[in-house]
Every structure is written in structure tokens, then in C-alpha cells.
Design an enzyme around this catalytic site. Structure first.
Site, PDB file in Angstrom:
ATOM      1  N   HIS A  83     -56.529  14.312 -14.611  1.00 31.40           N
ATOM      2  CA  HIS A  83     -55.612  15.328 -15.136  1.00 31.40           C
ATOM      3  C   HIS A  83     -54.377  14.643 -15.681  1.00 31.40           C
ATOM      4  CE1 HIS A  83     -53.156  18.985 -15.306  1.00 31.40           C
ATOM      5  NE2 HIS A  83     -54.302  19.635 -15.250  1.00 31.40           N
ATOM      6  N   HIS A 140     -60.754  20.017 -21.969  1.00 31.42           N
ATOM      7  CA  HIS A 140     -59.887  21.077 -21.433  1.00 31.42           C
ATOM      8  C   HIS A 140     -60.781  22.109 -20.726  1.00 31.42           C
ATOM      9  CE1 HIS A 140     -56.445  23.583 -20.973  1.00 31.42           C
ATOM     10  NE2 HIS A 140     -56.296  24.046 -22.201  1.00 31.42           N
ATOM     11  N   ASP A 169     -61.891  22.358 -12.873  1.00 27.64           N
ATOM     12  CA  ASP A 169     -63.211  22.577 -13.461  1.00 27.64           C
ATOM     13  C   ASP A 169     -64.362  21.982 -12.647  1.00 27.64           C
ATOM     14  OD1 ASP A 169     -62.393  23.979 -15.777  1.00 27.64           O
ATOM     15  OD2 ASP A 169     -61.706  22.117 -16.692  1.00 27.64           O
TER      16      ASP A 169
END
Ligand SMILES: CC(=O)SCCNC(=O)CCNC(=O)[C@H](O)C(C)(C)COP(=O)(O)OP(=O)(O)OC[C@H]1O[C@@H](n2cnc3c(N)ncnc32)[C@H](O)[C@@H]1OP(=O)(O)O
Ligand SMILES: O=C([O-])CC(=O)C(=O)O
Length: 433
Positions: A306, A267, A362
Site C-alpha cells: 500500500h 487499485h 483487497d
């Protein structure tokens, strides 16, 4: 439009008729068809809730196939270009953009709650010198709850609002102090004359009087990153905030739980993991071999993939462009070339194409943070600061929804049937493990 689905349970031979509305089966429709006490009724088995809507929400919309993200109906690209993080936090929590007077009041309130109790500053000293800042943040959020016992009145609108302001205001202070503790520099107190990001940067980087003066491009870049990270509907940490909050736990402990979820490398901890991965790859020439390793199961390509986006994460697009603007000021992060090569190869490789794996939020953010001077272990903290507004919006919405109940999923029991207790003398002897 209502429709009916007929299901036969092969085990019992019973037939059930289930109402479907707008493509959704409501759980209460399943509960209501329990026919007798020895009938467990129907249950859905959905590990990780991949196809289960845990709530109704009006905050954030994601269209994962098209790569669309909106907060309260506003496109993320427009917000990143024209808004500020403080305005976005207001939008997420209130449902509408603030007018001038509302924004002034909101900013004023947040600015004037940035200080934290001196005892908390002292308790920072209890951590080891090399403690991860995210571990410190999780603990400090939990500790804050003990300073505000009134926060337990979660059903009271006024109390809730007060705690929301306090948390958004104090996140940068706690985060900056976690950093100053690690580097052994004196803590810098909040400066109420500065912007949200300006104050945070000052608490992090100030070396001498009077202030740290960030380059305006970098201060704005941080604000844009904060906007992009503010909310993302029912992600793992928001789900944790809602689940813990559904027990009417106070918001500090609910957000400590959310931060703990965010800490994980799958995450929010992925931004940190991406940097370690890029460093480990070391050169553009080593990228093909690394990709082959990933395909053969050596590990995951961090910052890729994702649960919801089966297309390019719209935040990653904005961040990639932002990275070039930041590097004009800071000089290029040498890891950028490796990242670009990874993306190029992955997006043309069958393994990633078939699984619809694209860069996520990210992938590029850490390179910006690093170029700004943040150490790698601060990256998840930089995610948590703005995500606090999203967690709080989700927590507030959950408490205001009359249909929401304590989070308590069911299970499919796979253990032993009822059996008689076995006295110690009759148990098989096995070596102790
Ligand atoms: C802010 C955020 O949280 S964004 C996400 C940040 N996390 C990361 O970047 C970590 C890397 N990515 C991942 O681990 C995953 O893509 C997740 C956790 C984000 C999503 O996971 P899920 O939706 O559960 O997908 P799942 O794990 O089922 O993967 C589907 C397939 O793609 C593969 N896959 C998924 N992500 C990756 C990846 N990053 N690298 C390589 N393969 C991957 C899986 O091995 C699986 O392959 P299989 O069908 O052959 O078994
Ligand atoms: O939505 C998710 O699962 C993860 C994510 O991108 C986020 O929380 O920003």
C-alpha cells in the site's frame, strides 16, 4: 510554527527563502518567489504526488505507520461493529453521525431514488454478453449525466445534495443490472421495502417471487464490507473524482472517472486479481514457489502492499475475521488456506518485511464475495458501490474549499529546445512504423 528553508538553485545560482509551516511547504510560497519574467521560479518534482498534499481534508484520517483509519474521527473498527453503511455515508458527507430523525430522512431519500430511467436499462442491451461489469458501470455513470443536465449546477448546494442522494441510491441498481445483463436473467427493479444491502442482494440474486431472502449474517457482512470500503482519503480514484470535478464537471462524469480509476488492478481491481492469483497458485503446496517467483519479478503479490500503510491495513484485519463468520454460513472458501499460507510466508520473508508489504483491503474481501455467490468480475463493482459516498464527500469538500482551484499540475519539460521547422524534402527517410 513557521520556519524558513534556504534553497540555492545550482543552475542559476539564485538563493530562495521558503516559509515552512507545520512541516509543510505551501505551493504559493514557491510561486511567490518568482523574481522575474525569465525566472521560472521553483517547482517541486513529485511523480505520482507521493509527497504532495493535493488538498486539505477533514473527512478521513490514515496513519499508515500505525495502521489507523478513521472517518470523521471515528475508528473504522467501531464503525464496522456498530454502524451501518447508510449511516456512514451520512457521516462522510455531513461530518457528524445522524440522529434518529436525520437517519430516517436520509434513508428514506436514498430508498426513493433507487429507480433509474428505462432508457438506461435498454442501453445495457448494447453491451456484449461478456462485457466486464465495471466497464458497464463506468459507462452507465457517464450516461446518467445526460438524464440530469441540472447536475451541472455544481456550485448550488441544493442541486449538489440532490445529485448526491441520486447517485448513492442508483449505484446498486446499475450494478445489479450490469450483473443480470451478463447472466441473461431479467432485471429486478428496486424494492423500497428493503435495506440498502437487502435491496441490492434482491436485485442480484432474486430468481422467483416474492424476494430473495439473504441470510442475515451475509446481509450484515455485506454492509460491513460497504462501511470498510466507503472512503480512503486521497486514493487514486478519489483523486480522479476531485481532479475531474475541479473543472466543475457534473458529479456523474466525475464519478465515472473515479470508477475508471478504481477499475485498475493496482487499485480496486486488485480484489478480482487476488482471486485469479489464488486460483492460479492452486494449492497450499505451490505457495513457496509462487512467492519465490514474485521476489524474482514474475509479478506482484496482489492484495499486498500500500502507498500509505506500512503496517497491516486495519480493514484487512476486520475482513479476515469477517471471512470466518461468513464461512460458518456458506462453508469455507477453499482458497482461504492458500491465502493464509501466502500471508504467513510473506510476513516472514525478508523481501516483504523490508518493503513493509502487508495484506491490504483487497486480499480477503474477494473470498467473502465469492462465498456469497458473486462472480469474480463483480468484485470491483462491489467496491465502487460504497466508495461512491467517499467520492461524493471528497467532491463536495473540494467544491466547498475556497482555496481549491482547477487541478492542473506542472511538469518538468524534458523535450527539445526551440528548433527550425524541417521541410518534408529535408527529413531523413525512415521506414514507416
Ligand atoms: C484499494 C487499494 O487500492 S489497495 C492496493 C491494491 N493493489 C494491490 O494489491 C496491487 C499490489 N500492490 C501494489 O502494486 C503496490 O503495493 C501499490 C500499487 C498498492 C502501492 O505501490 P507504491 O506505493 O507505488 O509502491 P512501489 O510500487 O514503489 O513498491 C515499493 C517496493 O515494493 C515492491 N512491491 C510493492 N507492492 C508489491 C507487491 N504487491 N508484491 C511484490 N512487491 C511489491 C515494489 O516492487 C518495490 O520494490 P523495489 O523497491 O525493490 O523496487
Ligand atoms: O488509499 C489507497 O491508495 C488505496 C486504498 O486502499 C483505497 O482506496 O481504499
Amino acid at each position: 510554527m513557521a520556519d524558513t528553508l534556504t534553497i540555492t538553485d545550482n543552475r542559476t545560482g539564485k538563493t530562495y527563502e521558503i516559509d515552512i509551516k507545520d512541516g509543510t511547504i505551501r505551493a504559493d510560497a514557491l510561486r511567490k518567489i518568482k523574481t522575474s519574467d525569465d525566472d521560472f521560479g521553483l517547482m517541486t518534482y513529485d511523480p505520482a504526488f507521493m509527497n504532495t498534499a493535493s488538498c486539505r481534508s477533514a473527512i478521513t484520517l490514515i496513519d499508515g505507520d500505525k495502521g489507523i483509519l478513521r472517518y470523521r474521527g471515528y475508528a473504522i473498527e467501531d464503525l464496522a461493529e456498530q454502524s451501518s453503511y447508510i449511516e456512514v455515508a451520512y457521516l462522510l458527507l455531513h461530518g457528524e453521525l445522524p440522529n434518529e430523525a436525520q437517519l430516517r430522512k436520509w434513508s428514506h431519500e436514498i430508498t426513493h431514488h433507487t429507480f433509474v430511467h428505462e432508457f438506461l436499462r435498454k442501453s445495457m442491451e448494447g453491451f456484449r454478453f461478456d462485457a466486464h461489469p465495471m466497464g458497464k458501470l463506468v459507462s452507465m455513470l457517464g450516461a446518467l449525466s445526460t438524464f440530469y443536465p441540472e447536475a451541472k449546477k455544481v456550485r448550488d448546494d441544493k442541486t449538489r445534495r440532490q445529485e448526491i442522494v441520486r447517485i448513492i441510491a442508483k449505484m446498486p441498481t446499475l450494478s445489479a443490472w450490469a450483473y443480470r445483463h451478463a447472466v441473461g436473467r431479467p432485471y429486478v427493479y428496486p424494492d423500497n421495502e428493503l435495506s440498502y444491502c437487502g435491496n441490492f442482494l434482491n436485485m442480484i440474486f432474486r430468481m422467483a417471487e416474492p424476494r430473495f431472502e439473504p441470510h442475515p449474517v451475509l446481509e450484515r457482512a455485506l454492509d460491513i464490507l460497504f462501511i470498510l470500503h466507503a472512503d480512503h482519503e486521497q486514493n487514486c480514484s478519489a483523486n480522479a473524482a476531485r481532479a475531474v470535478g475541479s473543472a466543475e464537471t457534473d458529479p456523474y462524469c466525475s464519478l465515472a472517472a473515479a470508477s475508471a480509476a478504481l477499475y485498475g488492478p493496482l487499485h480496486g481491481g486488485a480484489n478480482e486479481a487476488v482471486l485469479h492469483m489464488l486460483k492460479q497458485i492452486g494449492s497450499v503446496g505451490a505457495v513457496p514457489e509462487f512467492i519465490t517467483g514474485v521476489k524474482n519479478g514474475s509479478g506482484r503479490l496482489m492484495g499486498f502492499g500500500h502507498r500509505v500503510y506500512k503496517n497491516y491495513d486495519p480493514r484487512a484485519k476486520v475482513i479476515k475475521k469477517l471471512a470466518h463468520e461468513v464461512f460458518e454460513v456458506t462453508g469455507k472458501n477453499p482458497l482461504l488456506e492458500i491465502a493464509l499460507e501466502l500471508e504467513k510466508i510473506a510476513l516472514n520473508d525478508d523481501y516483504f518485511v523490508k518493503r513493509k508489504l502487508y495484506p491490504n483491503v483487497d486480499f480477503y474481501s474477494g473470498m467473502i464475495y465469492q462465498a456469497m455467490g458473486f462472480p469474480v468480475d463483480m468484485f470491483p463493482v462491489l467496491f465502487a458501490i460504497p466508495r461512491a459516498s467517499g467520492w461524493l464527500a471528497q467532491w463536495q469538500e473540494m467544491l466547498q474549499d475556497p482555496e481549491q482551484k482547477i487541478a492542473r499540475p506542472r511538469q518538468i519539460y524534458t523535450g527539445a529546445d526551440l528548433r527550425p521547422y524541417v521541410p518534408m524534402s529535408e527529413r531523413a527517410t525512415k521506414p514507416a512504423t
